[in-house]
Design an enzyme around this catalytic site. Structure first.
Site, mmCIF file in Angstrom:
data_model
loop_
_atom_site.group_PDB
_atom_site.id
_atom_site.type_symbol
_atom_site.label_atom_id
_atom_site.label_comp_id
_atom_site.label_asym_id
_atom_site.label_seq_id
_atom_site.Cartn_x
_atom_site.Cartn_y
_atom_site.Cartn_z
ATOM 1 C CG ASN A 111 -1.826 -1.230 1.215
ATOM 2 O OD1 ASN A 111 -2.129 -1.768 0.155
ATOM 3 N ND2 ASN A 111 -2.222 -1.688 2.390
ATOM 4 C CG ASP A 113 -2.593 3.476 2.596
ATOM 5 O OD1 ASP A 113 -1.878 3.177 3.577
ATOM 6 O OD2 ASP A 113 -3.363 2.663 2.046
ATOM 7 C CG HIS A 128 3.820 -1.303 -4.871
ATOM 8 N ND1 HIS A 128 2.682 -2.066 -4.742
ATOM 9 C CD2 HIS A 128 4.727 -2.099 -5.479
ATOM 10 C CE1 HIS A 128 2.900 -3.274 -5.262
ATOM 11 N NE2 HIS A 128 4.133 -3.315 -5.709
ATOM 12 C CB CYS A 156 12.712 19.623 -7.651
ATOM 13 S SG CYS A 156 14.066 19.379 -6.487
ATOM 14 C CB THR A 197 -1.917 -9.091 -0.374
ATOM 15 O OG1 THR A 197 -1.336 -9.194 -1.684
ATOM 16 C CG2 THR A 197 -1.355 -10.162 0.523
HETATM 17 ZN ZN ZN Z 1 15.423 18.097 -7.962
#
Ligand code: ZN
Length: 252
Positions: A111, A113, A128, A156, A197
């Site tokens: 997950n 989250d 992930h 960024c 899962t």
């Molecule tokens: Zn950067």
């Protein structure tokens, strides 16, 4: 091996609790099921309503992002909001508590989250990534954002490169650090818990196979039968928000 009867459950929970009491190192793998119990839509369920005309390949691949970052970001901002509104459930809290009751516990999650961390789990291996983090596409590191007022896309703060969600997309590799540590934990554990899962997505699905080969006690907690169910030592068919607290209670 799974049983619909209350008596069958009780027996399986007692056996799983016994294995956990004796365990030196528990390895836990969690998937979408435990998050669904907090109201977070599964990946497939997140392709509804406004987003139903899109395929996963149009929203969760590096190619889709390169082609149309605005659309991909819109989907992720919507999903981020759902995640921010969600709360960890009794299953997340029980896993954080389990880590305090056994000598060693490695928690691997598919997950994105961050609900395990919010429930108090530490050292979570995120297979992930994490949907709430931004990653710089130039530096390939987690980055602070500054909004680009011209395009509305996040940039960024350090280098001005385009930011993307820090998640693993289709066609991308699992981050090496979490993958190596998770594989080592599956090799070493004496109890392996597979929670919510489908056990279908590799390489995460391979962790249970490693644990089975190493003769760990493999316990599956899932609403539905999976490919792992026939091979698991114990199957607790039900919601993790009920089964995990019941397991903890049976341990004490
Ligand atoms: Zn950067």
């Amino acid at each position: 091996m799974s049983s619909g009867s209350a008596a069958g459950w009780g027996e399986s929970i007692a056996q799983a609790a016994e294995a956990l009491r004796k365990a030196r190192h528990v390895c836990v793998l969690t998937g979408a099921g435990i998050s669904a119990e907090s109201g977070i839509p599964t990946f497939r369920d997140a392709l509804t309503g406004l987003w139903s005309k899109f395929s996963p390949q149009e929203l969760a691949t590096p190619e889709a992002f390169a082609r149309d970052p605005e659309t991909v970001w819109s989907w992720y901002e919507w999903r981020r909001e759902l995640v921010r509104q969600a709360q960890p459930n009794a299953g997340h809290l029980a896993l954080a508590e389990l880590a305090r009751r056994v000598p060693g516990l490695t928690l691997v999650t598919q997950n994105v989250d961050g609900l395990h961390q919010r429930a108090g789990s530490q050292g979570v291996l995120e297979y992930h990534g994490n949907i709430l983090r931004d990653r710089c596409t130039v530096e390939q590191i987690v980055a602070e954002r500054s909004e680009d007022t011209r395009t509305g896309l996040p940039r960024c703060a350090a280098c001005g490169g385009l930011l993307r969600p820090d998640v693993v997309w289709f066609g991308e590799a699992i981050p090496a650090g979490p993958m190596t540590l998770a594989a080592a934990a599956a090799e070493d554990c004496d109890v392996f818990l597979s929670v919510g899962t489908s056990s279908l997505v590799y390489p995460a699905a391979g962790l249970a196979e490693v644990a089975l080969r190493r003769r760990a006690t493999v316990v599956e907690i899932n609403l539905n039968e999976t490919d792992l169910s026939p091979h698991a030592d114990l199957v607790l068919a039900g919601p993790s928000g009920q089964m995990l607290p019941a397991l903890l209670q049976a341990m004490s």
